[in-house]
Enzyme design. Structure first.
Site, PDB file in Angstrom:
ATOM      1  N   GLN A  87       3.593   6.262   5.345  1.00 37.55           N
ATOM      2  CA  GLN A  87       2.125   5.283   5.380  1.00 37.55           C
ATOM      3  C   GLN A  87       2.497   4.381   6.990  1.00 37.55           C
ATOM      4  OE1 GLN A  87       3.970   4.111   0.516  1.00 37.55           O
ATOM      5  NE2 GLN A  87       5.817   4.847   2.064  1.00 37.55           N
ATOM      6  N   HIS A 105      -2.377   5.559   5.243  1.00 36.53           N
ATOM      7  CA  HIS A 105      -2.934   5.114   5.351  1.00 36.53           C
ATOM      8  C   HIS A 105      -3.381   3.790   6.346  1.00 36.53           C
ATOM      9  CE1 HIS A 105       0.208   3.683   1.371  1.00 36.53           C
ATOM     10  NE2 HIS A 105      -1.102   3.738   1.597  1.00 36.53           N
ATOM     11  N   THR A 172      11.356   3.676   1.900  1.00 33.57           N
ATOM     12  CA  THR A 172       9.663   3.229   1.087  1.00 33.57           C
ATOM     13  C   THR A 172      10.405   2.588   0.108  1.00 33.57           C
ATOM     14  OG1 THR A 172       7.500   3.424   0.532  1.00 33.57           O
ATOM     15  CG2 THR A 172       9.651   4.539   0.313  1.00 33.57           C
ATOM     16  N   SER A 173       9.863   1.254  -0.511  1.00 34.63           N
ATOM     17  CA  SER A 173      10.076   0.359  -1.539  1.00 34.63           C
ATOM     18  C   SER A 173       9.444   1.035  -3.298  1.00 34.63           C
ATOM     19  CB  SER A 173      10.216  -0.940  -1.851  1.00 34.63           C
ATOM     20  OG  SER A 173       8.214  -1.091  -1.707  1.00 34.63           O
ATOM     21  N   LEU A 198      17.518   1.715   2.155  1.00 32.30           N
ATOM     22  CA  LEU A 198      18.581   0.766   2.659  1.00 32.30           C
ATOM     23  C   LEU A 198      18.932   1.084   1.060  1.00 32.30           C
ATOM     24  CD1 LEU A 198      19.738  -0.572   4.659  1.00 32.30           C
ATOM     25  CD2 LEU A 198      18.239  -2.188   4.217  1.00 32.30           C
TER      26      LEU A 198
HETATM   27  C1  BV8 Z   1      -5.883   3.227  -4.748  1.00 36.04           C
HETATM   28  C2  BV8 Z   1      -2.215  -0.149   5.370  1.00 36.04           C
HETATM   29  C3  BV8 Z   1      -7.551   4.828  -6.118  1.00 36.04           C
HETATM   30  C4  BV8 Z   1      -2.232  -1.546   5.934  1.00 36.04           C
HETATM   31  C5  BV8 Z   1      -0.755  -0.374   2.868  1.00 36.04           C
HETATM   32  C6  BV8 Z   1      -0.822   2.692 -10.547  1.00 36.04           C
HETATM   33  C7  BV8 Z   1      -0.227   1.216 -10.825  1.00 36.04           C
HETATM   34  C8  BV8 Z   1      -0.459  -0.105 -10.201  1.00 36.04           C
HETATM   35  C9  BV8 Z   1      -1.284  -0.600  -8.938  1.00 36.04           C
HETATM   36  C10 BV8 Z   1      -1.984   0.741  -8.483  1.00 36.04           C
HETATM   37  C11 BV8 Z   1      -1.732   2.466  -9.235  1.00 36.04           C
HETATM   38  N1  BV8 Z   1      -2.732   2.841  -8.367  1.00 36.04           N
HETATM   39  C12 BV8 Z   1      -3.534   1.863  -7.523  1.00 36.04           C
HETATM   40  C13 BV8 Z   1      -2.989   0.034  -7.326  1.00 36.04           C
HETATM   41  C14 BV8 Z   1      -3.603  -0.754  -6.718  1.00 36.04           C
HETATM   42  C15 BV8 Z   1      -2.864  -0.359  -5.256  1.00 36.04           C
HETATM   43  C16 BV8 Z   1      -1.480  -1.052  -5.692  1.00 36.04           C
HETATM   44  O1  BV8 Z   1      -0.530   0.407  -5.420  1.00 36.04           O
HETATM   45  N2  BV8 Z   1      -0.671  -2.077  -5.694  1.00 36.04           N
HETATM   46  C17 BV8 Z   1       0.688  -2.343  -5.972  1.00 36.04           C
HETATM   47  C18 BV8 Z   1       0.830  -3.766  -5.168  1.00 36.04           C
HETATM   48  C19 BV8 Z   1       0.934  -3.095  -7.117  1.00 36.04           C
HETATM   49  N3  BV8 Z   1      -3.091   0.880  -4.553  1.00 36.04           N
HETATM   50  C20 BV8 Z   1      -4.022   1.211  -3.611  1.00 36.04           C
HETATM   51  O2  BV8 Z   1      -4.709  -0.419  -3.649  1.00 36.04           O
HETATM   52  C21 BV8 Z   1      -3.993   2.204  -2.808  1.00 36.04           C
HETATM   53  N4  BV8 Z   1      -5.296   3.140  -3.169  1.00 36.04           N
HETATM   54  O3  BV8 Z   1      -5.156   2.980  -5.510  1.00 36.04           O
HETATM   55  O4  BV8 Z   1      -7.233   3.867  -4.363  1.00 36.04           O
HETATM   56  C22 BV8 Z   1      -7.122   6.075  -5.894  1.00 36.04           C
HETATM   57  C23 BV8 Z   1      -5.702   6.154  -5.616  1.00 36.04           C
HETATM   58  C24 BV8 Z   1      -5.254   7.695  -5.532  1.00 36.04           C
HETATM   59  C25 BV8 Z   1      -6.491   9.183  -5.358  1.00 36.04           C
HETATM   60  C26 BV8 Z   1      -7.831   7.966  -4.800  1.00 36.04           C
HETATM   61  C27 BV8 Z   1      -7.906   6.664  -5.778  1.00 36.04           C
HETATM   62  C28 BV8 Z   1      -3.833   1.714  -1.221  1.00 36.04           C
HETATM   63  C29 BV8 Z   1      -2.822   1.256  -0.897  1.00 36.04           C
HETATM   64  C30 BV8 Z   1      -2.192   1.387   0.494  1.00 36.04           C
HETATM   65  C31 BV8 Z   1      -2.791  -0.354   0.931  1.00 36.04           C
HETATM   66  N5  BV8 Z   1      -2.277   0.004   2.201  1.00 36.04           N
HETATM   67  N6  BV8 Z   1      -0.708  -0.111   4.443  1.00 36.04           N
HETATM   68  C32 BV8 Z   1      -1.090  -2.249   6.143  1.00 36.04           C
HETATM   69  O5  BV8 Z   1       0.185  -1.930   6.329  1.00 36.04           O
HETATM   70  O6  BV8 Z   1      -1.565  -3.552   7.179  1.00 36.04           O
HETATM   71  S1  BV8 Z   1       0.487  -0.574   1.823  1.00 36.04           S
HETATM   72  C33 BV8 Z   1       1.463  -0.871   2.723  1.00 36.04           C
HETATM   73  O7  BV8 Z   1       2.410  -1.334   1.769  1.00 36.04           O
HETATM   74  C34 BV8 Z   1       2.156   0.187   3.330  1.00 36.04           C
HETATM   75  O8  BV8 Z   1       1.661   1.636   4.220  1.00 36.04           O
HETATM   76  C35 BV8 Z   1       2.760   0.696   2.347  1.00 36.04           C
HETATM   77  O9  BV8 Z   1       1.973   2.197   1.700  1.00 36.04           O
HETATM   78  C36 BV8 Z   1       3.088  -0.599   1.440  1.00 36.04           C
HETATM   79  C37 BV8 Z   1       4.341  -0.943   2.133  1.00 36.04           C
HETATM   80  O10 BV8 Z   1       5.636   0.010   1.008  1.00 36.04           O
HETATM   81  P1  BV8 Z   1       6.982  -0.057   2.351  1.00 36.04           P
HETATM   82  O11 BV8 Z   1       6.405   1.054   3.144  1.00 36.04           O
HETATM   83  O12 BV8 Z   1       7.903   0.752   0.867  1.00 36.04           O
HETATM   84  O13 BV8 Z   1       7.424  -1.289   2.456  1.00 36.04           O
HETATM   85  P2  BV8 Z   1       8.498  -2.307   1.753  1.00 36.04           P
HETATM   86  O14 BV8 Z   1       8.601  -3.826   2.946  1.00 36.04           O
HETATM   87  O15 BV8 Z   1       8.110  -2.415   0.874  1.00 36.04           O
HETATM   88  O16 BV8 Z   1       9.513  -1.403   1.546  1.00 36.04           O
HETATM   89  C38 BV8 Z   1      10.957  -1.239   2.848  1.00 36.04           C
HETATM   90  C39 BV8 Z   1      11.640   0.118   1.970  1.00 36.04           C
HETATM   91  O17 BV8 Z   1      12.860   0.087   3.271  1.00 36.04           O
HETATM   92  C40 BV8 Z   1      12.092  -1.197   1.328  1.00 36.04           C
HETATM   93  O18 BV8 Z   1      12.559  -0.419  -0.006  1.00 36.04           O
HETATM   94  C41 BV8 Z   1      13.833  -1.604   2.019  1.00 36.04           C
HETATM   95  O19 BV8 Z   1      15.072  -1.504   1.120  1.00 36.04           O
HETATM   96  C42 BV8 Z   1      14.026  -0.255   2.849  1.00 36.04           C
HETATM   97  N7  BV8 Z   1      14.927  -0.373   4.441  1.00 36.04           N
HETATM   98  C43 BV8 Z   1      14.837  -1.707   5.071  1.00 36.04           C
HETATM   99  N8  BV8 Z   1      15.640  -1.492   6.068  1.00 36.04           N
HETATM  100  C44 BV8 Z   1      16.094  -0.147   6.153  1.00 36.04           C
HETATM  101  C45 BV8 Z   1      15.369   0.587   4.913  1.00 36.04           C
HETATM  102  N9  BV8 Z   1      15.975   1.785   4.595  1.00 36.04           N
HETATM  103  C46 BV8 Z   1      16.257   1.744   4.903  1.00 36.04           C
HETATM  104  N10 BV8 Z   1      16.701   2.006   6.489  1.00 36.04           N
HETATM  105  C47 BV8 Z   1      16.454   0.264   6.785  1.00 36.04           C
HETATM  106  N11 BV8 Z   1      16.481   0.605   8.539  1.00 36.04           N
END
Ligand code: BV8
Length: 235
Positions: A87, A105, A172-173, A198
């Site tokens: 991602q 992404h 990933t979260s 984590l």
């Molecule tokens: C879509 C690019 C239709 C840009 C990104 C169903 C239910 C609810 C909502 C939706 C749904 N379906 C669609 C949606 C809407 C939306 C969505 O999910 N909204 C959320 C907020 C509810 N999704 C969309 O709009 C997607 N498109 O659905 O189109 C479709 C679907 C399927 C098939 C056809 C059509 C598009 C989403 C993509 C958006 N773009 N990124 C940019 O980067 O600027 S998303 C971006 O945020 C990232 O790419 C990633 O995906 C997300 C962040 O999440 P993580 O990577 O997990 O990062 P986060 O900080 O949250 O977590 C980090 C984790 O690591 C934590 O758990 C932490 O504890 C852990 N960690 C930290 N340090 C460590 C560690 N782990 C191990 N070691 C460490 N040292």
């Protein structure tokens, strides 16, 4: 052994790339809808371009960590058929030696022309709206998937998930779909599922097994286990 690995911002955290939801997460400074949606780009293209120009420039200040290196090694093990889906829009998997990384992404180091839809490798800024090398129009945008847009190569991902023996989610979260739904798809098709994170993710209950700690330790240990199970010594 057919393995699908999904990574998120947590795999790059130990390299110094801010994650999205952690305390000093990226979104902290910016409201998601202000920078990562087509509507935001329509309304304030300069702000959105500068947001990604900053992240693109910051890539020069970071380097892969042992989690990236271990995943690159995993892809070379005899008997392993790996699809590495990320991602993340950084290039740390590739810089660690991984090949054929699927950026669902998008990528910071790629620009997409909103006019002719051509793509080109891009390392510099876009905020000054340079002309597209393909059609000359000044409509280049970051080649990333914004909220509301369809992620890249979904068919290829779905067919790999349906054939996987093992699905592993790393750093990933589980907050963003469709990526957050991959574990259920893989499990429904018989894959063994493992979470390396984590802390427990939002989808941790969907996994057969979950190990919590830093990816820089968990991932090399897990790759060694895979290698040992295939009779390959890795270190
Ligand atoms: C879509 C690019 C239709 C840009 C990104 C169903 C239910 C609810 C909502 C939706 C749904 N379906 C669609 C949606 C809407 C939306 C969505 O999910 N909204 C959320 C907020 C509810 N999704 C969309 O709009 C997607 N498109 O659905 O189109 C479709 C679907 C399927 C098939 C056809 C059509 C598009 C989403 C993509 C958006 N773009 N990124 C940019 O980067 O600027 S998303 C971006 O945020 C990232 O790419 C990633 O995906 C997300 C962040 O999440 P993580 O990577 O997990 O990062 P986060 O900080 O949250 O977590 C980090 C984790 O690591 C934590 O758990 C932490 O504890 C852990 N960690 C930290 N340090 C460590 C560690 N782990 C191990 N070691 C460490 N040292």
């Amino acid at each position: 052994m057919r393995i699908v690995v999904l990574t998120g911002a947590g795999v790059s955290a130990e390299s110094g790339v801010p994650t999205f939801r952690d305390a000093d997460g990226l979104w902290e400074g910016h409201r998601v809808e202000d920078v990562a949606t087509p509507e935001a780009f329509e309304m304030q293209p300069g702000v959105v371009q500068r947001f990604y120009d900053e992240r693109r420039a910051a890539l020069a200040l970071v380097a892969p960590n042992p989690a990236h290196t271990a995943l690159a090694r995993l892809g070379t093990l005899p008997g392993v058929d790996l699809l590495l889906v990320t991602q993340n829009i950084d290039d740390l998997h590739e810089r660690a030696g991984a090949t054929d990384v699927l950026h669902m992404h998008g990528e910071l180091l790629s620009a997409l022309c909103a006019s002719c839809r051509s793509r080109c490798r891009w390392a510099g800024d876009l905020a000054d709206f340079p002309p597209c090398p393909g059609c000359g129009m000044t409509d280049l945008r970051p080649d990333v998937v914004w909220f509301g847009e369809i992620p890249y190569q979904m068919e290829r991902i779905q067919s790999a998930l349906m054939r996987a023996d093992v699905f592993v989610s790393i750093g990933t979260s589980g907050a963003v779909y469709p990526a957050a739904g991959f574990v259920q798809m893989a499990a429904a098709c018989g894959a063994r599922t493992l979470e390396l994170n984590l802390v427990p993710s939002e989808g941790t209950s969907f996994f057969d097994e979950a190990r919590h700690g830093p990816a820089g330790r968990l991932v090399p240990d897990w790759v060694d286990e895979v290698a040992a199970s295939l009779g390959v010594d890795t270190r």
